[in-house]
Motif scaffolding. Sequence first.
Motif, PDB file in Angstrom:
ATOM      1  N   TRP A  21       0.844  -1.197   0.000  1.00 16.96           N
ATOM      2  CA  TRP A  21       0.000   0.000   0.000  1.00 16.96           C
ATOM      3  C   TRP A  21       0.882   1.251   0.000  1.00 16.96           C
ATOM      4  CZ3 TRP A  21      -5.340  -0.217  -0.156  1.00 16.96           C
ATOM      5  CH2 TRP A  21      -5.906  -1.489   0.003  1.00 16.96           C
ATOM      6  N   PRO A  22       1.713   1.444  -1.023  1.00 18.21           N
ATOM      7  CA  PRO A  22       2.584   2.625  -1.020  1.00 18.21           C
ATOM      8  C   PRO A  22       1.766   3.919  -1.106  1.00 18.21           C
ATOM      9  CG  PRO A  22       2.960   1.274  -2.989  1.00 18.21           C
ATOM     10  CD  PRO A  22       1.882   0.621  -2.200  1.00 18.21           C
ATOM     11  N   ALA A  23       2.197   4.917  -0.364  1.00 18.61           N
ATOM     12  CA  ALA A  23       1.497   6.205  -0.340  1.00 18.61           C
ATOM     13  C   ALA A  23       1.478   6.836  -1.726  1.00 18.61           C
ATOM     14  CB  ALA A  23       2.182   7.147   0.644  1.00 18.61           C
ATOM     15  N   GLY A  24       0.323   7.348  -2.102  1.00 22.49           N
ATOM     16  CA  GLY A  24       0.184   8.076  -3.347  1.00 22.49           C
ATOM     17  C   GLY A  24       0.091   7.220  -4.603  1.00 22.49           C
ATOM     18  N   VAL A  25       0.106   5.897  -4.455  1.00 26.96           N
ATOM     19  CA  VAL A  25       0.040   5.010  -5.623  1.00 26.96           C
ATOM     20  C   VAL A  25      -1.418   4.628  -5.857  1.00 26.96           C
ATOM     21  CG1 VAL A  25       0.731   2.757  -6.542  1.00 26.96           C
ATOM     22  CG2 VAL A  25       2.367   4.127  -5.256  1.00 26.96           C
ATOM     23  N   PRO A  26      -1.941   4.869  -7.060  1.00 29.90           N
ATOM     24  CA  PRO A  26      -3.328   4.485  -7.349  1.00 29.90           C
ATOM     25  C   PRO A  26      -3.521   2.972  -7.176  1.00 29.90           C
ATOM     26  CG  PRO A  26      -2.423   5.845  -9.116  1.00 29.90           C
ATOM     27  CD  PRO A  26      -1.292   5.513  -8.204  1.00 29.90           C
ATOM     28  N   ASP A  27      -4.730   2.565  -6.824  1.00 29.89           N
ATOM     29  CA  ASP A  27      -5.032   1.175  -6.523  1.00 29.89           C
ATOM     30  C   ASP A  27      -4.568   0.222  -7.626  1.00 29.89           C
ATOM     31  OD1 ASP A  27      -6.446  -0.751  -4.661  1.00 29.89           O
ATOM     32  OD2 ASP A  27      -7.454  -1.165  -6.561  1.00 29.89           O
TER      33      ASP A  27
END
Length: 178
Positions: A21-27
């Motif tokens: 779940w990296p920050a700022g990465v779209p699903d």
Amino acid sequence: MTAGVGPLRRLVVLRHAKSAWPAGVPDQLRPLAPRGRRDAPAAGRALAASDCLPDLAVCSTAVRARQTWDLASAQWGTPPPVRHDHRVYAAGVPDLLEVVREAPAEVETLLLVGHNPGLEELVLELAGDGLDDTLEQVRRKFPTSAIAVLAWHGTRWAALVPGTALLTEVTVARGEKD
């Protein structure tokens, strides 16, 4: 479950391995987590060990699903063709059924790599019955790297309807920690 006419067909459903779940990465662009990179090859080995290697794979276009496919299929001598289909991402049962029903008649074992809750709902919708406690296992939880095998008889995939398959196997693949 009613007995169908035609060859035995198997729909193998594989939920993608554990994602990060990296920050700022779209699903859609989320990659596999370290555990997912361990579990996906284990899923490939589990499919080979249970003689469930597909003739064709249909995989979500999401990065975590594609990585799961790549790592799982790398465990086999010659991976089958794969179709990356955007409809599998975030799909419900009607869309997933549409994708499955488009498989060519010569495909006897089809692998679908995708996401929950759609995959879990598809398995429960198609299974008219299950061996042992397989249905209960799926109802309790269909975690990442879970594999469900549905068997049915039919002359073509377009004839697959809810309640007509037998859930023969449920496995949760887990890789060894280093």
